[in-house]
Enzyme design. Structure first.
Site, PDB file in Angstrom:
ATOM      1  N   SER A 125       0.844  -1.199   0.000  1.00 40.36           N
ATOM      2  CA  SER A 125       0.000   0.000   0.000  1.00 40.36           C
ATOM      3  C   SER A 125       0.882   1.252   0.000  1.00 40.36           C
ATOM      4  O   SER A 125       1.679   1.452  -0.907  1.00 40.36           O
ATOM      5  CB  SER A 125      -0.955  -0.057   1.200  1.00 40.36           C
ATOM      6  OG  SER A 125      -1.864   1.014   1.163  1.00 40.36           O
ATOM      7  N   HIS A 171      -8.343   1.433  -0.501  1.00 47.04           N
ATOM      8  CA  HIS A 171      -8.304   0.324  -1.475  1.00 47.04           C
ATOM      9  C   HIS A 171      -9.684  -0.244  -1.796  1.00 47.04           C
ATOM     10  O   HIS A 171      -9.799  -1.386  -2.222  1.00 47.04           O
ATOM     11  CB  HIS A 171      -7.347  -0.788  -1.011  1.00 47.04           C
ATOM     12  CG  HIS A 171      -5.945  -0.306  -0.845  1.00 47.04           C
ATOM     13  ND1 HIS A 171      -5.155   0.067  -1.915  1.00 47.04           N
ATOM     14  CD2 HIS A 171      -5.203  -0.070   0.267  1.00 47.04           C
ATOM     15  CE1 HIS A 171      -3.988   0.480  -1.460  1.00 47.04           C
ATOM     16  NE2 HIS A 171      -3.997   0.413  -0.151  1.00 47.04           N
TER      17      HIS A 171
END
Length: 308
Positions: free
Chosen positions: A89, A199
Protein backbone atom coordinates in the site's frame (compact mmCIF):
# COMPACT_ATOMS: atom_id res chain seq x y z
CA UNK A 1 21.50 -17.58 -8.22
CA UNK A 2 20.12 -15.99 -5.07
CA UNK A 3 18.02 -12.85 -5.57
CA UNK A 4 16.96 -10.18 -3.07
CA UNK A 5 13.87 -7.99 -2.75
CA UNK A 6 13.63 -4.96 -0.48
CA UNK A 7 10.13 -4.45 0.90
CA UNK A 8 8.42 -1.60 2.73
CA UNK A 9 5.49 -1.58 5.20
CA UNK A 10 2.40 0.60 4.97
CA UNK A 11 0.01 2.27 7.39
CA UNK A 12 -0.37 0.60 10.75
CA UNK A 13 3.40 0.23 11.24
CA UNK A 14 3.85 3.76 12.62
CA UNK A 15 4.79 4.31 16.26
CA UNK A 16 5.84 7.28 18.40
CA UNK A 17 9.62 7.65 18.48
CA UNK A 18 10.03 6.29 14.94
CA UNK A 19 13.41 7.19 13.36
CA UNK A 20 14.51 9.20 16.41
CA UNK A 21 17.48 6.85 16.90
CA UNK A 22 18.69 7.68 13.38
CA UNK A 23 18.56 11.47 13.77
CA UNK A 24 22.04 12.99 14.26
CA UNK A 25 23.49 9.47 14.54
CA UNK A 26 23.76 8.67 10.84
CA UNK A 27 24.56 11.33 8.25
CA UNK A 28 22.62 9.79 5.35
CA UNK A 29 19.50 9.18 7.45
CA UNK A 30 19.69 12.64 9.04
CA UNK A 31 19.82 14.18 5.57
CA UNK A 32 16.50 12.47 4.66
CA UNK A 33 14.86 13.43 7.98
CA UNK A 34 15.99 17.06 7.62
CA UNK A 35 14.81 17.13 4.01
CA UNK A 36 11.34 15.94 5.09
CA UNK A 37 11.18 18.68 7.72
CA UNK A 38 12.10 21.34 5.14
CA UNK A 39 9.79 20.00 2.42
CA UNK A 40 6.56 19.52 4.38
CA UNK A 41 4.09 22.05 5.74
CA UNK A 42 3.99 20.62 9.29
CA UNK A 43 6.52 19.60 11.95
CA UNK A 44 7.00 16.01 10.84
CA UNK A 45 9.94 15.30 13.14
CA UNK A 46 8.02 16.37 16.26
CA UNK A 47 5.09 14.22 15.10
CA UNK A 48 7.35 11.19 14.56
CA UNK A 49 9.56 11.60 17.63
CA UNK A 50 7.17 12.70 20.42
CA UNK A 51 3.70 13.20 18.87
CA UNK A 52 2.71 15.52 21.71
CA UNK A 53 -0.34 16.65 19.73
CA UNK A 54 -1.48 13.08 19.06
CA UNK A 55 -1.52 13.53 15.28
CA UNK A 56 0.67 10.65 14.07
CA UNK A 57 -2.38 8.43 13.50
CA UNK A 58 -4.04 10.90 11.09
CA UNK A 59 -3.49 9.56 7.58
CA UNK A 60 -2.14 12.84 6.13
CA UNK A 61 0.63 12.65 8.79
CA UNK A 62 1.05 8.86 8.97
CA UNK A 63 1.82 8.55 5.27
CA UNK A 64 4.77 11.00 5.08
CA UNK A 65 6.06 9.74 8.46
CA UNK A 66 6.31 6.13 7.26
CA UNK A 67 7.83 7.09 3.91
CA UNK A 68 10.39 9.26 5.73
CA UNK A 69 11.34 6.53 8.21
CA UNK A 70 11.76 3.84 5.53
CA UNK A 71 13.68 6.23 3.24
CA UNK A 72 16.00 7.28 6.10
CA UNK A 73 16.79 3.63 6.89
CA UNK A 74 17.30 2.93 3.19
CA UNK A 75 19.72 5.85 2.82
CA UNK A 76 21.76 4.59 5.78
CA UNK A 77 22.16 1.04 4.42
CA UNK A 78 25.25 0.06 2.41
CA UNK A 79 25.71 -2.67 -0.21
CA UNK A 80 22.03 -3.52 -0.58
CA UNK A 81 22.05 -4.18 -4.35
CA UNK A 82 18.44 -5.42 -4.55
CA UNK A 83 17.06 -7.17 -7.62
CA UNK A 84 13.46 -6.12 -6.95
CA UNK A 85 11.43 -3.91 -4.63
CA UNK A 86 7.87 -4.07 -3.31
CA UNK A 87 5.83 -2.07 -0.80
CA UNK A 88 2.50 -2.74 0.87
CA UNK A 89 0.00 0.00 0.00
CA UNK A 90 1.63 3.28 1.12
CA UNK A 91 4.93 1.34 1.31
CA UNK A 92 4.93 1.18 -2.49
CA UNK A 93 6.02 4.84 -2.48
CA UNK A 94 9.14 3.89 -0.52
CA UNK A 95 9.77 1.33 -3.29
CA UNK A 96 9.53 4.11 -5.87
CA UNK A 97 12.16 6.11 -3.99
CA UNK A 98 14.37 3.01 -3.68
CA UNK A 99 14.16 2.35 -7.45
CA UNK A 100 14.70 6.07 -8.24
CA UNK A 101 11.29 6.48 -9.91
CA UNK A 102 10.66 9.49 -7.65
CA UNK A 103 13.00 11.69 -5.64
CA UNK A 104 12.38 11.49 -1.88
CA UNK A 105 11.29 15.15 -1.80
CA UNK A 106 8.67 14.59 -4.51
CA UNK A 107 7.47 11.32 -2.98
CA UNK A 108 6.97 12.87 0.46
CA UNK A 109 4.87 15.68 -1.05
CA UNK A 110 2.82 13.14 -3.00
CA UNK A 111 2.02 10.97 0.03
CA UNK A 112 1.15 14.05 2.10
CA UNK A 113 -1.34 15.05 -0.62
CA UNK A 114 -2.57 11.45 -0.90
CA UNK A 115 -3.33 11.45 2.83
CA UNK A 116 -5.03 14.86 2.70
CA UNK A 117 -7.27 13.82 -0.20
CA UNK A 118 -8.20 10.59 1.57
CA UNK A 119 -9.03 12.44 4.80
CA UNK A 120 -11.11 15.10 3.01
CA UNK A 121 -13.06 12.53 0.99
CA UNK A 122 -14.01 10.49 4.05
CA UNK A 123 -14.49 12.32 7.34
CA UNK A 124 -13.84 10.05 10.33
CA UNK A 125 -16.67 7.60 10.91
CA UNK A 126 -17.83 7.20 7.28
CA UNK A 127 -15.48 4.47 6.07
CA UNK A 128 -13.32 1.85 7.73
CA UNK A 129 -11.45 -1.44 7.30
CA UNK A 130 -11.24 -4.78 9.12
CA UNK A 131 -9.08 -7.90 8.95
CA UNK A 132 -10.95 -11.16 8.37
CA UNK A 133 -9.03 -14.12 9.78
CA UNK A 134 -9.52 -17.76 8.87
CA UNK A 135 -11.34 -17.49 5.54
CA UNK A 136 -10.09 -17.63 1.95
CA UNK A 137 -10.52 -14.86 -0.61
CA UNK A 138 -13.51 -16.39 -2.41
CA UNK A 139 -15.50 -16.77 0.82
CA UNK A 140 -14.68 -13.22 1.95
CA UNK A 141 -15.63 -11.87 -1.48
CA UNK A 142 -18.94 -13.75 -1.31
CA UNK A 143 -19.71 -12.34 2.18
CA UNK A 144 -18.87 -8.80 1.01
CA UNK A 145 -21.23 -9.11 -1.97
CA UNK A 146 -24.04 -10.39 0.25
CA UNK A 147 -23.67 -7.45 2.70
CA UNK A 148 -23.31 -4.71 0.05
CA UNK A 149 -26.26 -2.77 -1.37
CA UNK A 150 -26.71 0.07 -3.87
CA UNK A 151 -25.80 2.74 -1.33
CA UNK A 152 -23.35 0.90 0.96
CA UNK A 153 -20.42 -1.30 -0.04
CA UNK A 154 -17.80 -3.54 1.51
CA UNK A 155 -15.01 -5.13 -0.58
CA UNK A 156 -11.80 -7.16 -0.20
CA UNK A 157 -8.95 -4.62 0.00
CA UNK A 158 -5.71 -6.34 1.05
CA UNK A 159 -5.09 -9.97 0.12
CA UNK A 160 -2.32 -10.36 2.69
CA UNK A 161 -1.68 -14.06 3.25
CA UNK A 162 -3.66 -17.30 3.39
CA UNK A 163 -6.39 -16.78 5.99
CA UNK A 164 -5.94 -13.01 6.28
CA UNK A 165 -8.00 -10.79 4.00
CA UNK A 166 -8.61 -7.14 4.86
CA UNK A 167 -11.96 -5.66 3.80
CA UNK A 168 -12.83 -2.02 3.26
CA UNK A 169 -15.98 0.06 2.84
CA UNK A 170 -18.74 1.87 4.70
CA UNK A 171 -18.24 1.74 8.45
CA UNK A 172 -21.79 0.48 9.08
CA UNK A 173 -21.06 -2.66 7.04
CA UNK A 174 -17.62 -3.12 8.59
CA UNK A 175 -19.27 -2.98 12.03
CA UNK A 176 -21.87 -5.51 10.89
CA UNK A 177 -19.16 -7.88 9.65
CA UNK A 178 -17.21 -7.52 12.91
CA UNK A 179 -20.39 -8.49 14.79
CA UNK A 180 -21.40 -11.38 12.50
CA UNK A 181 -17.92 -12.61 11.55
CA UNK A 182 -17.80 -15.77 13.63
CA UNK A 183 -21.29 -16.85 12.59
CA UNK A 184 -20.16 -16.47 8.95
CA UNK A 185 -17.24 -18.84 9.51
CA UNK A 186 -14.36 -16.46 10.31
CA UNK A 187 -12.04 -17.18 13.24
CA UNK A 188 -12.45 -13.50 14.02
CA UNK A 189 -12.88 -10.12 12.40
CA UNK A 190 -10.72 -7.30 13.76
CA UNK A 191 -11.50 -3.64 13.05
CA UNK A 192 -8.40 -1.71 11.94
CA UNK A 193 -7.37 1.67 13.32
CA UNK A 194 -7.71 3.50 10.01
CA UNK A 195 -9.72 6.57 9.12
CA UNK A 196 -11.03 5.61 5.68
CA UNK A 197 -12.15 2.87 3.26
CA UNK A 198 -8.73 2.55 1.61
CA UNK A 199 -8.30 0.32 -1.47
CA UNK A 200 -12.06 0.15 -2.05
CA UNK A 201 -13.98 1.53 -5.03
CA UNK A 202 -15.19 4.34 -2.74
CA UNK A 203 -11.73 5.91 -3.17
CA UNK A 204 -12.41 6.59 -6.87
CA UNK A 205 -13.79 9.98 -5.81
CA UNK A 206 -10.22 11.28 -5.40
CA UNK A 207 -8.80 9.66 -8.56
CA UNK A 208 -8.94 12.79 -10.74
CA UNK A 209 -7.48 15.18 -8.14
CA UNK A 210 -4.70 12.77 -7.24
CA UNK A 211 -3.83 12.01 -10.85
CA UNK A 212 -3.53 15.67 -11.80
CA UNK A 213 -1.42 16.37 -8.68
CA UNK A 214 1.16 13.63 -9.33
CA UNK A 215 1.51 14.66 -12.98
CA UNK A 216 3.41 17.79 -11.98
CA UNK A 217 6.37 15.74 -10.68
CA UNK A 218 9.20 14.05 -12.57
CA UNK A 219 8.72 10.29 -12.85
CA UNK A 220 11.64 8.17 -14.09
CA UNK A 221 11.95 4.57 -15.30
CA UNK A 222 12.78 2.27 -12.39
CA UNK A 223 16.42 1.20 -11.91
CA UNK A 224 15.13 -2.28 -10.99
CA UNK A 225 11.59 -3.71 -11.12
CA UNK A 226 8.95 -2.44 -8.71
CA UNK A 227 6.38 -5.17 -8.01
CA UNK A 228 3.11 -3.27 -8.02
CA UNK A 229 0.18 -3.83 -5.68
CA UNK A 230 -2.49 -3.65 -8.37
CA UNK A 231 -1.16 -6.30 -10.77
CA UNK A 232 1.50 -8.26 -8.82
CA UNK A 233 4.00 -7.75 -11.67
CA UNK A 234 7.45 -6.20 -11.80
CA UNK A 235 7.32 -2.89 -13.70
CA UNK A 236 10.05 -0.48 -14.79
CA UNK A 237 8.22 1.83 -17.23
CA UNK A 238 7.51 5.18 -15.55
CA UNK A 239 4.13 5.70 -17.26
CA UNK A 240 2.89 2.22 -16.32
CA UNK A 241 4.08 2.73 -12.73
CA UNK A 242 2.43 6.16 -12.44
CA UNK A 243 -0.87 4.89 -13.83
CA UNK A 244 -0.80 1.95 -11.41
CA UNK A 245 -0.18 4.26 -8.45
CA UNK A 246 -3.47 6.03 -9.24
CA UNK A 247 -5.32 2.70 -9.59
CA UNK A 248 -3.76 1.59 -6.31
CA UNK A 249 -6.02 4.06 -4.45
CA UNK A 250 -9.14 2.01 -5.19
CA UNK A 251 -7.76 -1.46 -6.02
CA UNK A 252 -6.98 -4.40 -3.72
CA UNK A 253 -3.37 -4.91 -2.60
CA UNK A 254 -2.35 -8.22 -4.21
CA UNK A 255 0.25 -9.12 -1.60
CA UNK A 256 0.05 -12.93 -1.89
CA UNK A 257 0.37 -12.84 -5.69
CA UNK A 258 3.17 -10.23 -5.52
CA UNK A 259 5.19 -12.32 -3.08
CA UNK A 260 4.67 -15.48 -5.13
CA UNK A 261 5.69 -13.63 -8.32
CA UNK A 262 8.95 -12.57 -6.66
CA UNK A 263 9.67 -16.12 -5.47
CA UNK A 264 9.00 -17.35 -9.03
CA UNK A 265 11.68 -14.90 -10.24
CA UNK A 266 14.19 -16.54 -7.89
CA UNK A 267 13.93 -14.23 -4.87
CA UNK A 268 14.87 -16.12 -1.71
CA UNK A 269 15.75 -13.18 0.57
CA UNK A 270 13.30 -10.43 1.57
CA UNK A 271 14.63 -7.41 3.46
CA UNK A 272 11.88 -5.42 5.23
CA UNK A 273 12.90 -1.79 5.75
CA UNK A 274 10.79 0.26 8.17
CA UNK A 275 9.07 -0.06 11.54
CA UNK A 276 7.66 -3.45 12.57
CA UNK A 277 7.83 -6.90 11.00
CA UNK A 278 4.30 -7.12 9.61
CA UNK A 279 5.32 -7.99 6.05
CA UNK A 280 7.87 -10.58 7.21
CA UNK A 281 5.08 -12.25 9.20
CA UNK A 282 2.82 -12.33 6.14
CA UNK A 283 5.55 -13.71 3.87
CA UNK A 284 6.27 -16.51 6.39
CA UNK A 285 2.67 -17.62 5.97
CA UNK A 286 3.00 -17.53 2.17
CA UNK A 287 6.35 -19.36 1.99
CA UNK A 288 8.28 -20.70 4.97
CA UNK A 289 11.51 -21.33 3.03
CA UNK A 290 12.63 -17.79 2.20
CA UNK A 291 15.12 -15.78 4.25
CA UNK A 292 13.72 -12.71 6.03
CA UNK A 293 15.69 -9.75 7.38
CA UNK A 294 14.15 -6.82 9.27
CA UNK A 295 15.81 -3.38 9.34
CA UNK A 296 13.97 -1.14 11.83
CA UNK A 297 16.59 0.66 13.93
CA UNK A 298 20.03 2.26 13.90
CA UNK A 299 21.35 -0.95 15.50
CA UNK A 300 19.90 -3.01 12.63
CA UNK A 301 21.56 -0.65 10.13
CA UNK A 302 24.92 -0.96 11.89
CA UNK A 303 24.58 -4.75 12.00
CA UNK A 304 23.87 -4.89 8.27
CA UNK A 305 26.62 -2.44 7.31
CA UNK A 306 29.23 -4.25 9.42
CA UNK A 307 28.34 -7.76 8.25
CA UNK A 308 27.50 -7.33 4.60
Amino acid sequence: MSKTAIIFPGQGAQKVGMAQDLFNNNDQATEILTSAAKTLDFDILETMFTDEEGKLGETENTQPALLTHSSALLAALKNLNPDFTMGHSLGEYSSLVAADVLSFEDAVKIVRKRGQLMAQAFPTGVGSMAAVLGLDFDKVDEICKSLSSDDKIIEPANINCPGQIVVSGHKALIDELVEKGKSLGAKRVMPLAVSGPFHSSLMKVIEEDFSSYINQFEWRDAKFPVVQNVNAQGETDKEVIKSNMVKQLYSPVQFINSTEWLIDQGVDHFIEIGPGKVLSGLIKKINRDVKLTSIQTLEDVKGWNEND
